[in-house]
Design a protein around this motif. Structure first.
Motif, PDB file in Angstrom:
ATOM      1  N   ALA A  12      21.089  44.957  40.439  1.00  0.00           N
ATOM      2  CA  ALA A  12      22.248  44.541  41.226  1.00  0.00           C
ATOM      3  C   ALA A  12      23.004  43.412  40.520  1.00  0.00           C
ATOM      4  CB  ALA A  12      21.806  44.101  42.619  1.00  0.00           C
ATOM      5  N   LEU A  13      22.267  42.444  39.943  1.00  0.00           N
ATOM      6  CA  LEU A  13      22.905  41.354  39.215  1.00  0.00           C
ATOM      7  C   LEU A  13      23.554  41.875  37.936  1.00  0.00           C
ATOM      8  CD1 LEU A  13      23.561  38.383  38.925  1.00  0.00           C
ATOM      9  CD2 LEU A  13      21.270  38.018  37.950  1.00  0.00           C
ATOM     10  N   PHE A  14      22.933  42.808  37.275  1.00  0.00           N
ATOM     11  CA  PHE A  14      23.507  43.440  36.089  1.00  0.00           C
ATOM     12  C   PHE A  14      24.845  44.109  36.429  1.00  0.00           C
ATOM     13  CE2 PHE A  14      23.425  47.727  33.854  1.00  0.00           C
ATOM     14  CZ  PHE A  14      24.148  47.304  32.753  1.00  0.00           C
ATOM     15  N   GLN A  15      24.897  44.794  37.536  1.00  0.00           N
ATOM     16  CA  GLN A  15      26.144  45.426  37.961  1.00  0.00           C
ATOM     17  C   GLN A  15      27.221  44.378  38.229  1.00  0.00           C
ATOM     18  OE1 GLN A  15      24.447  47.752  41.256  1.00  0.00           O
ATOM     19  NE2 GLN A  15      25.042  49.618  40.171  1.00  0.00           N
ATOM     20  N   GLU A  16      26.798  43.228  38.766  1.00  0.00           N
ATOM     21  CA  GLU A  16      27.754  42.157  39.013  1.00  0.00           C
ATOM     22  C   GLU A  16      28.296  41.599  37.690  1.00  0.00           C
ATOM     23  OE1 GLU A  16      28.062  38.080  41.757  1.00  0.00           O
ATOM     24  OE2 GLU A  16      26.182  39.233  41.656  1.00  0.00           O
ATOM     25  N   ILE A  17      27.418  41.465  36.707  1.00  0.00           N
ATOM     26  CA  ILE A  17      27.852  41.003  35.380  1.00  0.00           C
ATOM     27  C   ILE A  17      28.825  42.005  34.761  1.00  0.00           C
ATOM     28  CG2 ILE A  17      27.066  40.540  33.019  1.00  0.00           C
ATOM     29  CD1 ILE A  17      24.454  39.479  34.239  1.00  0.00           C
ATOM     30  N   GLU A  18      28.511  43.282  34.861  1.00  0.00           N
ATOM     31  CA  GLU A  18      29.394  44.317  34.310  1.00  0.00           C
ATOM     32  C   GLU A  18      30.751  44.301  35.013  1.00  0.00           C
ATOM     33  OE1 GLU A  18      28.447  47.105  31.685  1.00  0.00           O
ATOM     34  OE2 GLU A  18      27.794  45.042  31.340  1.00  0.00           O
ATOM     35  N   ALA A  19      30.748  44.065  36.316  1.00  0.00           N
ATOM     36  CA  ALA A  19      32.006  44.021  37.070  1.00  0.00           C
ATOM     37  C   ALA A  19      32.878  42.855  36.636  1.00  0.00           C
ATOM     38  CB  ALA A  19      31.719  43.929  38.564  1.00  0.00           C
ATOM     39  N   ALA A  55      29.581  38.940  27.751  1.00  0.00           N
ATOM     40  CA  ALA A  55      30.422  37.968  27.053  1.00  0.00           C
ATOM     41  C   ALA A  55      31.379  37.282  28.019  1.00  0.00           C
ATOM     42  CB  ALA A  55      31.197  38.663  25.936  1.00  0.00           C
ATOM     43  N   SER A  56      31.966  38.034  28.920  1.00  0.00           N
ATOM     44  CA  SER A  56      32.898  37.449  29.899  1.00  0.00           C
ATOM     45  C   SER A  56      32.163  36.572  30.900  1.00  0.00           C
ATOM     46  CB  SER A  56      33.646  38.565  30.638  1.00  0.00           C
ATOM     47  OG  SER A  56      34.456  39.308  29.748  1.00  0.00           O
ATOM     48  N   ALA A  57      30.987  37.036  31.350  1.00  0.00           N
ATOM     49  CA  ALA A  57      30.217  36.257  32.325  1.00  0.00           C
ATOM     50  C   ALA A  57      29.766  34.925  31.750  1.00  0.00           C
ATOM     51  CB  ALA A  57      29.010  37.060  32.793  1.00  0.00           C
ATOM     52  N   LEU A  58      29.535  34.884  30.429  1.00  0.00           N
ATOM     53  CA  LEU A  58      29.130  33.636  29.787  1.00  0.00           C
ATOM     54  C   LEU A  58      30.335  32.765  29.423  1.00  0.00           C
ATOM     55  CD1 LEU A  58      26.294  34.998  27.460  1.00  0.00           C
ATOM     56  CD2 LEU A  58      26.001  33.462  29.411  1.00  0.00           C
ATOM     57  N   SER A  59      31.407  33.375  28.941  1.00  0.00           N
ATOM     58  CA  SER A  59      32.577  32.586  28.550  1.00  0.00           C
ATOM     59  C   SER A  59      33.218  31.899  29.755  1.00  0.00           C
ATOM     60  CB  SER A  59      33.607  33.464  27.839  1.00  0.00           C
ATOM     61  OG  SER A  59      34.081  34.482  28.703  1.00  0.00           O
ATOM     62  N   SER A  60      33.125  32.521  30.925  1.00  0.00           N
ATOM     63  CA  SER A  60      33.644  31.903  32.150  1.00  0.00           C
ATOM     64  C   SER A  60      32.674  30.881  32.736  1.00  0.00           C
ATOM     65  CB  SER A  60      33.937  32.984  33.193  1.00  0.00           C
ATOM     66  OG  SER A  60      32.735  33.583  33.647  1.00  0.00           O
ATOM     67  N   GLU A  61      31.447  30.846  32.162  1.00  0.00           N
ATOM     68  CA  GLU A  61      30.360  29.966  32.592  1.00  0.00           C
ATOM     69  C   GLU A  61      29.871  30.281  34.008  1.00  0.00           C
ATOM     70  OE1 GLU A  61      30.911  25.839  31.843  1.00  0.00           O
ATOM     71  OE2 GLU A  61      31.192  26.140  29.697  1.00  0.00           O
ATOM     72  N   VAL A 106      14.707  37.478  37.601  1.00  0.00           N
ATOM     73  CA  VAL A 106      15.798  38.424  37.850  1.00  0.00           C
ATOM     74  C   VAL A 106      16.968  38.146  36.919  1.00  0.00           C
ATOM     75  CG1 VAL A 106      17.591  39.037  39.537  1.00  0.00           C
ATOM     76  CG2 VAL A 106      15.187  39.005  40.223  1.00  0.00           C
ATOM     77  N   GLN A 107      17.304  36.891  36.719  1.00  0.00           N
ATOM     78  CA  GLN A 107      18.410  36.556  35.818  1.00  0.00           C
ATOM     79  C   GLN A 107      18.086  36.935  34.379  1.00  0.00           C
ATOM     80  OE1 GLN A 107      18.565  32.444  36.944  1.00  0.00           O
ATOM     81  NE2 GLN A 107      20.298  32.739  38.343  1.00  0.00           N
ATOM     82  N   GLU A 108      16.832  36.730  33.978  1.00  0.00           N
ATOM     83  CA  GLU A 108      16.432  37.117  32.623  1.00  0.00           C
ATOM     84  C   GLU A 108      16.550  38.625  32.438  1.00  0.00           C
ATOM     85  OE1 GLU A 108      12.606  36.510  29.602  1.00  0.00           O
ATOM     86  OE2 GLU A 108      12.366  36.233  31.763  1.00  0.00           O
ATOM     87  N   LEU A 109      16.081  39.395  33.406  1.00  0.00           N
ATOM     88  CA  LEU A 109      16.159  40.849  33.316  1.00  0.00           C
ATOM     89  C   LEU A 109      17.608  41.337  33.333  1.00  0.00           C
ATOM     90  CD1 LEU A 109      13.220  41.835  35.697  1.00  0.00           C
ATOM     91  CD2 LEU A 109      13.312  42.227  33.227  1.00  0.00           C
ATOM     92  N   ALA A 110      18.441  40.720  34.160  1.00  0.00           N
ATOM     93  CA  ALA A 110      19.847  41.118  34.220  1.00  0.00           C
ATOM     94  C   ALA A 110      20.554  40.807  32.906  1.00  0.00           C
ATOM     95  CB  ALA A 110      20.539  40.401  35.379  1.00  0.00           C
ATOM     96  N   MET A 111      20.209  39.673  32.297  1.00  0.00           N
ATOM     97  CA  MET A 111      20.805  39.341  31.007  1.00  0.00           C
ATOM     98  C   MET A 111      20.355  40.324  29.936  1.00  0.00           C
ATOM     99  SD  MET A 111      20.857  35.710  29.002  1.00  0.00           S
ATOM    100  CE  MET A 111      21.866  35.493  27.528  1.00  0.00           C
ATOM    101  N   MET A 112      19.092  40.719  29.988  1.00  0.00           N
ATOM    102  CA  MET A 112      18.611  41.726  29.041  1.00  0.00           C
ATOM    103  C   MET A 112      19.386  43.019  29.188  1.00  0.00           C
ATOM    104  SD  MET A 112      15.286  44.091  29.100  1.00  0.00           S
ATOM    105  CE  MET A 112      16.309  45.127  30.126  1.00  0.00           C
TER     106      MET A 112
END
Length: 477
Positions: free
Chosen positions: A391-398, A403-409, A223-229
């Motif tokens: 759902a996880l993708f939407q959370e990343i977008e929010a 870039a923000s989800a990774l920079s905040s770790e 799921v995390q791999e797909l959301a990152m894609m």
């Protein structure tokens, strides 16, 4: 006699879970049903034991008919340090059946090819017809510099009227995460500039790579791999639009890289889910039906490999390659069996590319466009993966995008949880690693390599690639 196979089911009523479960419990002879047969993924997705129906719309995957002679791009990665060695390997691979090449470029030549100018890159690809064998870049540093050099090389070799395909592998967000550094403010403007140049000169070139393999190889879940894609693809389509590309061209400028491992059924479902997710994203940007089809590159997993007994990697690669082919990947890379311990010899490269031939020409996996269609198991798993990943993708977008989800770790911390969950399963014996935690050879036969990797690994970061077998191999020494 009828041509409709469904007539064979006439007179047989459809069975329900209520019909099947008592029979299963009888066969178990007192063993607990849930404990014995029920399983879930690390993401908490139900794996059965059996499915009696498909979720509505779950089977709607846009799988294009395959070329009967070349059902998928057989892509081999060049990791040799010198242009001369890389060229010898490239020509041997192409003569042996490979149809695509990937240059792993390292400015220092430690983990890949040192080709920091167009002449060195030209030497590495001497004798390679770029119109027949697409070349893709995987740059460990200086993506913009290498992309410019490659565009110059293609322009130098181009003949009027000929179309050149391949990919630049531009992925600034993932590269910054892989190196454990902050995203440079100039990365996006540089990527937009490259997209403009590439599309103007070579419209069939893949500019961006949604490199979600990074999440999986760091120990993340499907799921995390797909959301990152999904988040990566959305980021790069936006950049392509800023570069002046239309919606269709922007969607086609992205190639996604996902990982195939020994979990065949889950890999098949993951690749099918990826197509559904990308199609929805491309549609939201206004892409036409024809442009919504994901260009999907699957690579066999690094994290599943064994260093102590590399010969067992042949089995792992066969399972992963089968899953990638059955899952509908457009291009597949099979890692050499020695990757966990050093650079591959010609023998290791030959075995890797021969697996493609076995899958395509002896197993005939390319004869069917979408072999998983109609399978309640794969369609149910794919639907569940797509729903959770969206759902996880939407959370990343929010949170402001990838870039923000990774920079905040934040995203790295989520992957760390999955990595720990996987290791817990191996430590408890719930999951096994063949030849490492199960059926270990007390005296494994050595495998020759073309030199070991440098002692100092790639920069340490929260998304560094791992091998699950590593800690068990250390304990066994």
């Amino acid at each position: 006699m009828t041509d409709d196979i469904r007539a064979l089911a006439g007179g047989f009523p459809a069975l329900s879970p209520q019909d099947w479960r008592p029979l299963a419990e009888k066969a178990l002879r007192g063993a607990d049903f849930e404990e014995t047969l029920s399983r879930t993924t690390v993401d908490g997705i139900d794996r059965g034991p059996v499915f009696f129906d498909r979720p509505e719309g779950a089977h709607a995957v846009d799988a294009a008919p395959r070329d009967i002679h070349l059902p998928w791009g057989m892509r081999q990665t060049l990791v040799e340090a010198s242009p001369e060695a890389a060229n010898a390997a490239a020509l041997a691979d192409l003569m042996g059946g490979v149809s695509e090449l990937e240059l792993r470029l390292d400015p220092e030549g430690r983990f890949g090819l040192k080709a920091n100018d167009v002449d060195l890159m030209d030497a590495a690809l001497k004798g390679v017809d770029l119109t027949l064998a697409p070349v893709h870049l995987d740059s460990l540093g200086g993506q913009g510099h290498h992309a410019h050099a490659f565009l110059t090389l293609m322009a130098r070799r181009r003949v009027d009227g000929e179309q050149i395909e391949g990919g630049l592998g531009i992925s600034p967000v993932e590269r910054a995460a892989r190196q454990g550094v902050a995203l440079d403010d100039q990365c996006f403007p540089k990527a937009i500039e490259i997209a403009e140049l590439a599309h103007a000169a070579f419209p069939n070139l893949k500019v961006f790579r949604a490199d979600a393999a990074l999440a999986f190889e760091a120990g993340g879940s499907e799921v995390q791999e797909l959301a990152m894609m999904a988040a990566s693809a959305a980021t790069y389509i936006r950049l392509a639009l800023k570069a002046g590309l239309g919606a269709d061209a922007a969607a086609r400028s992205v190639e996604a890289r996902l990982v195939a491992d020994t979990d065949i059924h889950l890999t098949i479902a993951k690749l099918r889910a990826a197509r559904r997710i990308f199609a929805r994203i491309a549609e939201s940007f206004g892409a036409s039906d024809q442009a919504r089809r994901l260009s999907l590159h699957a690579t066999t997993a690094h994290r599943m490999l064994s260093a102590r007994d590399p010969w067992t990697n042949l089995i792992r690669n066969a399972c992963a390659g089968f899953a990638a082919a059955a899952g509908g990947a457009d291009a597949i890379t099979v890692r050499p069996l020695t990757e966990a311990i050093g650079r591959p010899t010609p023998f290791a490269r030959r075995v890797a590319r021969n697996l493609h031939i076995l899958l395509a020409e002896e197993s005939h996996l390319g004869k069917v466009t979408d072999p998983a269609a109609g399978s309640y198991l794969h369609e149910s798993l794919a639907d569940a993966l797509a729903q959770k990943a969206w759902a996880l993708f939407q959370e990343i977008e929010a949170k402001g995008g990838l870039a923000s989800a990774l920079s905040s770790e934040w995203f790295q911390s989520e992957i760390a949880k999955s990595r720990r969950a996987h290791l817990n399963r191996y430590e408890a014996g719930t999951d096994q690693i063949l030849g490492v935690t199960q059926y270990a050879d007390p005296d494994p036969r050595a495998v020759e390599t073309d030199g070991s990797w440098p002692d100092d690994d790639l920069p340490a970061c929260a998304l560094a690639p791992i091998r699950f077998a590593a800690q068990f191999e250390e304990a066994a020494q």
